[in-house]
Design an enzyme around this catalytic site. Sequence first.
Site, short mmCIF file in Angstrom:
data_model
loop_
_atom_site.label_atom_id
_atom_site.label_comp_id
_atom_site.label_asym_id
_atom_site.label_seq_id
_atom_site.Cartn_x
_atom_site.Cartn_y
_atom_site.Cartn_z
N THR A 2 0.84 -1.20 0.00
CA THR A 2 0.00 0.00 0.00
C THR A 2 0.87 1.25 0.00
O THR A 2 2.08 1.16 0.03
CB THR A 2 -0.92 0.01 1.24
OG1 THR A 2 -1.95 0.94 1.04
CG2 THR A 2 -0.17 0.37 2.50
N GLY A 157 0.61 5.86 -7.01
CA GLY A 157 -0.32 4.95 -7.68
C GLY A 157 0.02 4.72 -9.14
O GLY A 157 -0.28 3.65 -9.70
#
Length: 176
Positions: A2, A157
């Site tokens: 993450t 991302g």
Amino acid sequence: MTTIVSVRRNGHVVIAGDGQATLGNTVMKGNVKKVRRLYNDKVIAGFAGGTADAFTLFELFERKLEMHQGHLVKAAVELAKDWRTDRMLRKLEALLAVADENASLIITGNGDVVQPENDLIAIGSGGPYAQAAARALLENTDMGARDIAEKALDIAGDICIYTNHFHTIEELPSKA
């Protein structure tokens, strides 16, 4: 894994995280909320690592906050001590980024409690990308804490395969 990023600037502190959960090399869920408010909304926290482990740590950290009347550093040190010395807790694999109006901290399973330079935290697989992006924005723009955190997550991302573009963001006023 993450990406969690925390930025403190101009009277605001933000913790933001992506929402991707993976099992091995498969995306299992894309909208996990890895950032939350604790202790009567006076503390914000985000996790990187195993989801079940992180929720256990959130619960334990909130208990420590209650024991220490919301004193972030004391609660973090006590959690880190327990995490380091308790056999069951030592098996938990997660990192926590926590912040209140005065301080931003990283809590690790090794028993480390770190207050980073410039109150900038970035943890998880996309942490290095988010940290580089946030640092560049802090040093070269007048953007606010929330905008910096969002942009840093976007960049992470785009680069990290374990980070997606579903963001959860929590913000508090900051005295630091």
